[in-house]
Every structure is written in structure tokens, then in C-alpha cells.
Design a protein around this motif. Structure first.
Motif, mmCIF file in Angstrom:
data_model
loop_
_atom_site.group_PDB
_atom_site.id
_atom_site.type_symbol
_atom_site.label_atom_id
_atom_site.label_comp_id
_atom_site.label_asym_id
_atom_site.label_seq_id
_atom_site.Cartn_x
_atom_site.Cartn_y
_atom_site.Cartn_z
ATOM 1 N N ARG A 10 -6.717 -14.903 4.805
ATOM 2 C CA ARG A 10 -7.225 -13.532 4.830
ATOM 3 C C ARG A 10 -6.102 -12.527 5.027
ATOM 4 O O ARG A 10 -6.065 -11.481 4.362
ATOM 5 N N LEU A 11 -5.166 -12.829 5.914
ATOM 6 C CA LEU A 11 -4.052 -11.921 6.155
ATOM 7 C C LEU A 11 -3.205 -11.761 4.901
ATOM 8 O O LEU A 11 -2.790 -10.645 4.552
ATOM 9 N N VAL A 12 -2.931 -12.869 4.224
ATOM 10 C CA VAL A 12 -2.149 -12.806 2.986
ATOM 11 C C VAL A 12 -2.905 -12.014 1.926
ATOM 12 O O VAL A 12 -2.332 -11.156 1.235
ATOM 13 N N LEU A 38 -1.652 -8.550 -0.064
ATOM 14 C CA LEU A 38 -1.528 -8.470 -1.517
ATOM 15 C C LEU A 38 -2.482 -7.422 -2.092
ATOM 16 O O LEU A 38 -2.147 -6.736 -3.067
ATOM 17 N N ALA A 39 -3.676 -7.304 -1.489
ATOM 18 C CA ALA A 39 -4.705 -6.423 -2.041
ATOM 19 C C ALA A 39 -4.365 -4.952 -1.885
ATOM 20 O O ALA A 39 -4.898 -4.108 -2.609
ATOM 21 N N LYS A 40 -3.472 -4.605 -0.952
ATOM 22 C CA LYS A 40 -3.131 -3.197 -0.742
ATOM 23 C C LYS A 40 -2.560 -2.552 -1.987
ATOM 24 O O LYS A 40 -2.665 -1.344 -2.181
ATOM 25 N N GLY A 41 -1.930 -3.355 -2.831
ATOM 26 C CA GLY A 41 -1.315 -2.805 -4.025
ATOM 27 C C GLY A 41 -2.107 -3.062 -5.293
ATOM 28 O O GLY A 41 -1.589 -2.845 -6.390
ATOM 29 N N GLY A 69 0.801 -1.224 0.000
ATOM 30 C CA GLY A 69 0.000 0.000 0.000
ATOM 31 C C GLY A 69 0.828 1.265 0.000
ATOM 32 O O GLY A 69 0.285 2.366 0.122
ATOM 33 N N GLY A 70 2.168 1.128 -0.124
ATOM 34 C CA GLY A 70 3.050 2.290 -0.150
ATOM 35 C C GLY A 70 3.245 2.949 1.200
ATOM 36 O O GLY A 70 3.629 4.115 1.269
ATOM 37 N N ARG A 71 3.024 2.216 2.289
ATOM 38 C CA ARG A 71 3.064 2.804 3.629
ATOM 39 C C ARG A 71 4.118 2.127 4.506
ATOM 40 O O ARG A 71 4.443 0.959 4.317
#
Length: 492
Positions: free
Chosen positions: A478-480, A484-487, A218-220
């Protein structure tokens, strides 16, 4: 009265000026290097090794690297320390005695081995895994089917940071202190506002103290100045780089807004890359948890591989026990051979040894962060730490706090999983590592909190509030998926 929106040309001009200003500033920024001449923060010995991940692939057979546990005298010495601990802490003693009973059959069979070396040469994958080390069968068909699900809860201490600080304040246990009370969010985006994941970050004070991090998908990244800066500087230069490009920003103490840096980079690859390590306490009291992991890992890997992003998955495993046991740690470097990983790494793993409460988690974390072949730019890196005891704080280096700093610098998130029997010190340290690296704290739950044998449920002995519960395999998936979904959309 009407308000006219600024024309696109004006917006484009402002963006161009911002980009030029950022580029001009970045030209003056210099990537900092560790300064071993500076006095470290309290209890720190030196700068950790922040060497960037650089492996290009994981297309390798499943191999094994083992560090022996030392001599039986080492085991007797730590059992003596356990006796001292028993007199000082009765509540913890009861849990340690239970672990001693669980470990009794194997503790007496530990071989007399030389002291563990600092490094051991990698060994090729044996045809019959570890048959020469333990009385393990030649073939490992997999775990016996389990009809009882494993339930677990999860808390995100970065999302509810106030509650986390309150937990730290009321939990007075031995640990390696790093001050995280003051923190700042860094966000790195490109010219189109898309997150820039896995960008290298360096934060340097005028006095020379510095820290390193990598942004998540997510760039954070969270920055904690007091965790590395013994001088208490009031401002910091922030340098960000990726794909040969560099940008610059500034962090001032007390600022409320996030530190925003714009870095124009090449689009991310269409297919996500995931490096996933299971870091497991393999002492006697962990037999049940290891069996449950064996029963669920095939499901976990299949579901992760089947995500819409079809991630390119590399799996690794680091198991550890303690001094005086058959092995101190046994690690399997990353491989994309999932079937081989299960057959030759996970299924042969058995619980044994132990003897006192704390275990060799420090050494195993150091192995995980520094010795495995983590892939380079554009990779999501995760560690699932499954343990029911804290690390030894009396063994000397390596120290978990230095390696959690290194993990952040390498872009490795730690997700602690508290197994049954984990005491308050173990919970504190697992949450400390997870919070600093941007991970989360996971804990097994039961029908009755104090009785792990009561079956799956929603109760826990841990000091957590407002948590969700799911089966452990679904929770890990779910954690994985969330990481992955943040990007998502970054490369579009």
C-alpha cells in the motif's frame, strides 16, 4: 446580475505572462553549492553529500559489499558501555539484557578482524553466498512457511504534524537535533497544472546557508529552514530544475500558502521506476522479524510488480550489526533480478551478534544513501528500515541526521518499521528520519502490546494514535502504491 467567465484567450495570456516571468526570474537564479566555510547548525559537522542519483539501470547480478565488524575488543568495549547504560537506565537495561541473551551464541564466536575501513571494495556475487563468512548452507531454498500473519500499523507524521510536534515535546531522549517546528510546503507543477516529480530543489538564504531536496511523484517537498540555516534568515530563494530547465520562486518566513513554482518539463515516462531498499538490523534479537520478512518479501515484490503501472523495480538490501560482530554492514546493490535477490541476498541473511542495545544504524544508513546505485531522474526511491534499536550516538561520524538531509536531497524517502523491543529513543529517531524525508512510521502490532509472542493484533507500545492496521506485506504494498500513484496521469 450575471458574471462572465474570462475568455480562454485571456487565461492563455495570463499563463504565458506567468511563464515568461518565471523564466526571466530563473535566468537570474544560480544553483547554490555547499559552503563549508559557514558555521553549521548545532551539532552538525558539515554539509552532507547531495550528489544527485545518476545510475541508468539496475540490470546487474546480485553483488555483495561487506565491512567487517572489527575486533573482539570493540565488542567488549561496547558491552562495557552497556553496563554503564544499565546503571543509568534500568528500563532500557532490561530490554538490552534480553538482546544479550538472544545474541549470546554468536557474540562469543566473533572473529578478530582489523578495524573497519572507511570503504571496502565491492565483491562479486559469490557462487555460495557468504559460506566463507558464516556456517550457512550452500543453498537457500527460502524461509519455512509461516501460518501466522505479521500485523503492523502506520502513522503519517506529516499529515498530523501538530501531534508529531507534541510527541517530540514530550519525548526527551538522546538524539541528533534538527529543528523542524517551522516548515513550508513546496509544490512544483507544469503549465498544465500537472505535478512535476523528482525535480531537483535548492533553497538558499542570503547568508549562504542552503538545503537541497527532490520533489516526490506528487511534485511536493517539505522545507524546514531551521534544520539547515543557523542564521535564521527571513527569506530564501528557491531554485527548481529538471531535464535542463530551471525555474525560480521565493519563500518568506511566516507565509501561510505553499511555495508554488511552475516548471515546464517533458512528459514523465509511461512506466514508473521504483528503487526499493530494505535496511535491516541483523543482530541476534531480530531473528523473528528477519524470518517474517523472508516469508513476505516474495509476496510484496509480486504484488508491486503486478500494479497497474507495472513499475520497473530495482531491489537492494543493506544489513547491519555492530562493532565486534562478524560484520558491521553487508550490502547488496540494486538489481532487477528478483529471484536472484531473494536467493543470494535475503534468504542467506541470519540474525546474530549484538551485545549492547544501540547498533550500527548510522553506518548502514550512510551506506544506503551514498553507496548504492540509485537511478536518476524519474525514479521513486524508498527505504524500508526494519530495526528494534536506535543507532549508536557515541561512535562519531557518520551521523544519521546528516544522511537524512542527504536522503531528502536525493529524493529518498525513509519508512521506519519499529520491530518488537524498539524503545522510545528508537521510535523518536525512526520517526525523525521518516518525517523529514516525507516517509511514514510503521510499527508491528500484537494481540497484547507488551507481549510480541501473543500473536498478531492491533495493540502497540508506541506513542501513536489513530492508526490503521493491516498485514505487513499488504501495508508495504500500500505504501509503495501510494507513492507511485501520486504521479498518475503526469505523462498524459
Amino acid at each position: 446580475m450575471t458574471h462572465r467567465r474570462p475568455s480562454r484567450s485571456i487565461v492563455a495570456l495570463v499563463c504565458a505572462q506567468w511563464l515568461l516571468a518565471s523564466s526571466a526570474a530563473s535566468a537570474q537564479a544560480v544553483w547554490p553549492e555547499p559552503r563549508p566555510d559557514l558555521p553549521p547548525v548545532p551539532q552538525a559537522r558539515s554539509y552532507p553529500n547531495f550528489q544527485a542519483p545518476s545510475a541508468t539501470h539496475c540490470a546487474r547480478p546480485v553483488g555483495t559489499r561487506e565491512v567487517p565488524g572489527g575486533s573482539e575488543a570493540d565488542g567488549q568495549a561496547r558491552r562495557g558501555r552497556h553496563d554503564d547504560l544499565a546503571r543509568a537506565a534500568p528500563e532500557r537495561s532490561a530490554r538490552a539484557e534480553e538482546r544479550l541473551r538472544d545474541a549470546a551464541p554468536s557474540a562469543g564466536t566473533a572473529r578478530a578482524l582489523p578495524p573497519p575501513p572507511a570503504m571496502a571494495a565491492p565483491m562479486p556475487a559469490p557462487a555460495a553466498p557468504h559460506a566463507q563468512l558464516e556456517a550457512a548452507p550452500q543453498r537457500h531454498p527460502g524461509p519455512r512457511p509461516s501460518h501466522e500473519p505479521v500485523t503492523a500499523g502506520v502513522v503519517d507524521d506529516n499529515a498530523d504534524f501538530t501531534s508529531y510536534l507534541a510527541f517530540r515535546e514530550r519525548t526527551q531522549v538522546p538524539h541528533r537535533p534538527r529543528d523542524v517546528r517551522e516548515r513550508y510546503l513546496l509544490e512544483v507543477r507544469d503549465a498544465r497544472g500537472r505535478p512535476v516529480g523528482d525535480a531537483e530543489v535548492a533553497v538558499e538564504a542570503p547568508t549562504g546557508y542552503a538545503m537541497w531536496a527532490r520533489t516526490d511523484t506528487g511534485g511536493r517537498a517539505w522545507l524546514h529552514p531551521d534544520a539547515f540555516d543557523a542564521s535564521g534568515s527571513g527569506r530564501y530563494d528557491v531554485v527548481v530544475r529538471k531535464d535542463g530547465r530551471q525555474a525560480w520562486g521565493r519563500l518568506a518566513r511566516g507565509q501561510k500558502s505553499a511555495v508554488e513554482v511552475m516548471l515546464d518539463t517533458a512528459p514523465a515516462p509511461a512506466r514508473a521506476r521504483l528503487d526499493l531498499v530494505f535496511l535491516i538490523d541483523a543482530t541476534g534479537s531480530m531473528a523473528d522479524e528477519i524470518d517474517k520478512l523472508k516469508a513476505t518479501l516474495r509476496t510484496i515484490t509480486a504484488e508491486v510488480a503486478g500494479l497497474p503501472s507495472r513499475p520497473d523495480i530495482c531491489l537492494g538490501l543493506v544489513a547491519y550489526r555492530d562493532r565486534g560482530d562478524a560484520f558491521l554492514l553487508r550490502s547488496h546493490d540494486f538489481s532487477n533480478d528478483v529471484a536472484g535477490f531473494l536467493q543470494h541476498a535475503l534468504y542467506p541473511l541470519r540474525a546474530g551478534g549484538g551485545g549492547d542495545y544501540a547498533e550500527a544504524m548510522n553506518e548502514a544508513l550512510h551506506e544506503t544513501v551514498h553507496q548504492l546505485s540509485w537511478r536518476g531522474s524519474g525514479t521513486t526511491r524508498m527505504v524500508i528500515l526494519l530495526a528494534d534499536a536506535p543507532p549508536h550516538l557515541d561512535y562519531g561520524a557518520p551521523h544519521y541526521d546528516e544522511d537524512m538531509l542527504a536522503a531528502l536531497g536525493k529524493g529518498i524517502k525513509i519508512f521506519g518499521v519499529g520491530a518488537s523491543g524498539l524503545d522510545r529513543q528508537g521510535e523518536f529517531i525512526q520517526r525523525q528520519m521518516a518525517q523529514y524525508t516525507g516517509g511514514k512510521f510503521v510499527f508491528l502490532t500484537y494481540a497484547q502490546a507488551e507481549r510480541p509472542g501473543s500473536g498478531p493484533g492491533r495493540e502497540t507500545v508506541h506513542d501513536v494514535r489513530n492508526y490503521s492496521v493491516d498485514t505487513l506485506d499488504r501495508l508495504v504494498v500500500r505504501l509503495v502504491t501510494e507513492e507511485l500513484a501520486k504521479g498518475e496521469g503526469r505523462g498524459r
